[in-house]
Motif scaffolding. Structure first.
Motif, PDB file in Angstrom:
ATOM      1  N   MET A  29       0.811  -1.222   0.000  1.00 35.97           N
ATOM      2  CA  MET A  29       0.000   0.000   0.000  1.00 35.97           C
ATOM      3  C   MET A  29       0.840   1.267   0.000  1.00 35.97           C
ATOM      4  N   VAL A  46      -7.417  -7.974   2.396  1.00 37.10           N
ATOM      5  CA  VAL A  46      -6.602  -6.946   3.039  1.00 37.10           C
ATOM      6  C   VAL A  46      -6.572  -7.215   4.539  1.00 37.10           C
ATOM      7  N   PRO A  88      -2.357 -10.865  -3.951  1.00 31.67           N
ATOM      8  CA  PRO A  88      -2.622 -10.066  -2.752  1.00 31.67           C
ATOM      9  C   PRO A  88      -1.660 -10.374  -1.607  1.00 31.67           C
ATOM     10  N   SER A 145       1.387  -8.163  -1.514  1.00 28.39           N
ATOM     11  CA  SER A 145       1.131  -6.876  -0.881  1.00 28.39           C
ATOM     12  C   SER A 145       1.165  -7.009   0.638  1.00 28.39           C
ATOM     13  N   ILE A 146       0.481  -8.022   1.154  1.00 28.82           N
ATOM     14  CA  ILE A 146       0.376  -8.200   2.603  1.00 28.82           C
ATOM     15  C   ILE A 146       1.728  -8.475   3.257  1.00 28.82           C
TER      16      ILE A 146
END
Length: 198
Positions: free
Chosen positions: A24, A65, A86, A89-90
């Motif tokens: 993010m 998320v 995803p 990203s995490i």
């Protein structure tokens, strides 16, 4: 996010939902996709170059998320194929390591060559100046391959049922809702099958 390309000849643009692979805090958006030779979008998307126009939706949606989870001890990020996106990203989010003691990225693919981001998850993430030390202490990468020889083979569901999944991770067999959180991304068949075992 919905991403796509302008259509040729004034037709409606072709757009598809993609998970954001970049963290993010990153200034650039990174997506992870396969190349489908005759796919309506990817057949064109795989040939874009710097300066081409790419359509990106304004409003992100979805639940893959950290905000969608309550805290716990172990976080299992289980994905098949491009369902790894995803999790990329995490695992690069500092909050992940504040909320969970251990983080397991389980990536299931058909062929060894499909283990995208393998080098990054096996060690490159440890060099990240923001979360490298935390990842080194808490992150475990657990790839599995279903259609050719590899040190861990078989479908994730079969490995969970047999207990090999937990043995590989050096964990007590079974998921415990009091301490474990599980997120799933990938084929619908995998998601349904794993969800039934959690």
């Amino acid at each position: 996010l919905m991403i796509g390309l302008p259509a040729e000849g004034g037709a409606k643009p072709i757009v598809r939902a993609y998970s954001v692979a970049s963290p993010m805090w990153d200034e650039q958006l990174e997506f992870f996709s396969i190349k489908v030779p005759d796919g309506p979008l990817t057949s064109r998307l795989q040939h874009i170059k710097e300066g081409d126009t790419l359509l990106v939706g304004r409003k992100p949606t979805g639940t893959l998320v950290l905000d969608a989870l309550t805290g716990g001890e172990n976080l299992f990020l289980i994905g098949s194929g491009t369902g790894l996106a995803p999790w990329l990203s995490i695992v690069r989010d500092p909050e992940t390591y504040q909320r969970f003691k251990r983080v397991f990225v389980v990536h299931s693919v058909r062929q060894v060559a499909d283990l995208a981001y393998r080098e990054f998850l096996e060690g490159g993430v440890h060099e990240d100046p923001l979360i490298g030390e935390e990842a080194k202490a808490a992150l475990t990468y657990a790839p599995t391959v279903t259609r050719e020889a590899f040190h861990t083979t078989g479908r994730v569901t079969d490995r969970i049922r047999s207990g090999a999944f937990f043995d590989d991770l050096r964990l007590e067999r079974g998921f415990d809702p009091a301490r474990d959180r599980v997120m799933l991304c990938g084929s619908m068949a995998m998601i349904k099958d794993v969800a039934a075992l959690v």
